[in-house]
Design a protein around this motif. Structure first.
Motif, mmCIF file in Angstrom:
data_model
loop_
_atom_site.group_PDB
_atom_site.id
_atom_site.type_symbol
_atom_site.label_atom_id
_atom_site.label_comp_id
_atom_site.label_asym_id
_atom_site.label_seq_id
_atom_site.Cartn_x
_atom_site.Cartn_y
_atom_site.Cartn_z
ATOM 1 N N LEU A 17 87.519 62.756 -1.767
ATOM 2 C CA LEU A 17 87.813 61.466 -1.132
ATOM 3 C C LEU A 17 86.622 60.982 -0.313
ATOM 4 C CD1 LEU A 17 91.407 62.447 0.058
ATOM 5 C CD2 LEU A 17 90.806 61.123 -1.973
ATOM 6 N N ALA A 46 94.027 57.928 3.221
ATOM 7 C CA ALA A 46 92.657 58.410 2.975
ATOM 8 C C ALA A 46 91.642 57.435 3.577
ATOM 9 C CB ALA A 46 92.409 58.586 1.479
ATOM 10 N N ASN A 69 86.235 65.112 2.649
ATOM 11 C CA ASN A 69 87.686 64.995 2.543
ATOM 12 C C ASN A 69 88.071 65.225 1.087
ATOM 13 O OD1 ASN A 69 90.368 64.371 2.873
ATOM 14 N ND2 ASN A 69 90.043 62.237 3.481
ATOM 15 N N ALA A 93 91.375 65.768 -1.749
ATOM 16 C CA ALA A 93 92.790 65.807 -2.116
ATOM 17 C C ALA A 93 93.039 67.175 -2.737
ATOM 18 C CB ALA A 93 93.092 64.707 -3.125
ATOM 19 N N MET A 146 95.925 66.637 1.947
ATOM 20 C CA MET A 146 94.619 66.055 2.289
ATOM 21 C C MET A 146 93.916 66.997 3.269
ATOM 22 S SD MET A 146 93.763 62.209 3.682
ATOM 23 C CE MET A 146 94.822 61.433 2.471
#
Lengths: 161, 157
Positions: free
Chosen positions: A151, B92, B104, B106, B113
């Protein structure tokens, strides 16, 4: 370490994105910071001795090299045993990070984290079995969390000065 | 960083040797590329050329000093939260908007997260986690490292 001076901080800021790919990279950094090449080399060596620089090196992109399966294996190991067995898990050549962390019961019973990498999930699972055998009865339960998406990924950023 | 795998013929034997050798360290000398290249049977210029190409094709993510945030007076902390499925991307975005969030991921778990906070002061971790909790309404579980075990890992190129 609070004894980093202003020059060290400028040096860190100037090198945290990487070293220039030129014949005399430290001389180039020195020019940018108004230092001498010898000062840059001396200060970087001192930072390395202090552990502030862990190492100066290449970080390969393990995805590009085919290691596309990455799992965070997590283990609930009895505390006294974790101190003894943790170093053995960390020393395995397929474990890239190995830490003891606090549990967060009831959602999270695990205290030993070991990041595993392989070219397939089957390979990662096989490595996970090696750790399970190593921990034996000291481990009460375990799990593995595969990353499904990145992300965000940025390097460490330290504010200049 | 690209998650694409390179074609099998993208790297030759020398590229692989370079990746394997330079993971361990790089000289702090006036002509470090010459010094690192000599044991590989290359000139400094050839090594620079190959490293440039390896960087261009994405085989290298970084080349340079690796810093320890904690040793610099700051701190790192692994954190996790459970984002509701339908709201995952919005959460997010809220998390990633913080410059303290270094990466970060998933992950397939109820805690779905996982991100790392890096802050210039130790107090920054709790402050940032509290801000994320206020913005998202979700609990941020913190997993600071209590101990780090010796790492023998090297990617075999």
């Amino acid at each position: 370490m609070s004894d980093l001076d202003q020059t060290d901080r400028r040096l860190i800021a100037a090198t945290q994105a990487g070293l220039p790919l030129t014949a005399r990279p430290y001389a180039q950094i020195a020019r940018d910071l108004n230092l001498t090449e010898a000062q840059v080399i001396y200060r970087l060596s001192a930072l390395q001795d202090l552990g502030i620089i862990r190492r100066i090196a290449v970080a390969p992109n393990h995805y590009a090299l085919g290691m596309t399966a990455n799992g965070m294996s997590v283990w609930d190991v009895e505390d006294a045993q974790a101190e003894i067995l943790g170093p053995e898990v960390g020393a395995l050549d397929f474990v890239s990070h190995c830490y003891l962390r606090p549990r967060a019961r009831p959602v999270w019973p695990y205290n030993l984290f070991a990041m595993l990498h392989g070219t397939s999930r089957a390979e990662v699972e096989q490595k996970r079995r090696v750790i399970r055998d190593l921990l034996g009865p000291a481990c009460r339960s375990d799990d593995i969390l595969y990353s499904t998406r990145i992300l965000k990924k940025t390097g460490l950023r330290l504010r200049d000065g | 960083m690209s998650r694409q795998t390179l074609a099998p013929d993208a790297l030759d034997a020398m590229d692989r040797q370079i990746l394997n050798r330079l993971q361990d360290g790089f000289p702090l000398t006036p002509h470090p590329f010459d010094d690192a290249a000599a044991p590989l049977g290359l000139t400094g210029d050839q090594l620079i050329e190959r490293l440039s190409r390896l960087r261009e094709i994405g085989a290298i993510t970084r080349f340079g000093p690796f810093f320890d945030a904690a040793a610099m007076g700051g701190d790192f902390c692994l954190c996790a939260l459970t984002a509701p499925q339908g709201d995952f991307d919005r959460i997010a975005d809220l998390v990633n908007a913080h410059p303290e969030v270094a990466h970060n991921y998933a992950r397939d778990h109820e805690l779905n997260m996982w991100f790392v906070l890096a802050t210039p002061t130790p107090e920054g971790i709790a402050e940032t986690a509290a801000r994320i909790e206020a913005e998202t309404g979700l609990t941020v579980w913190r997993f600071p490292k209590l101990q780090e075990f010796f790492i023998g890992f090297r990617v075999q190129a």
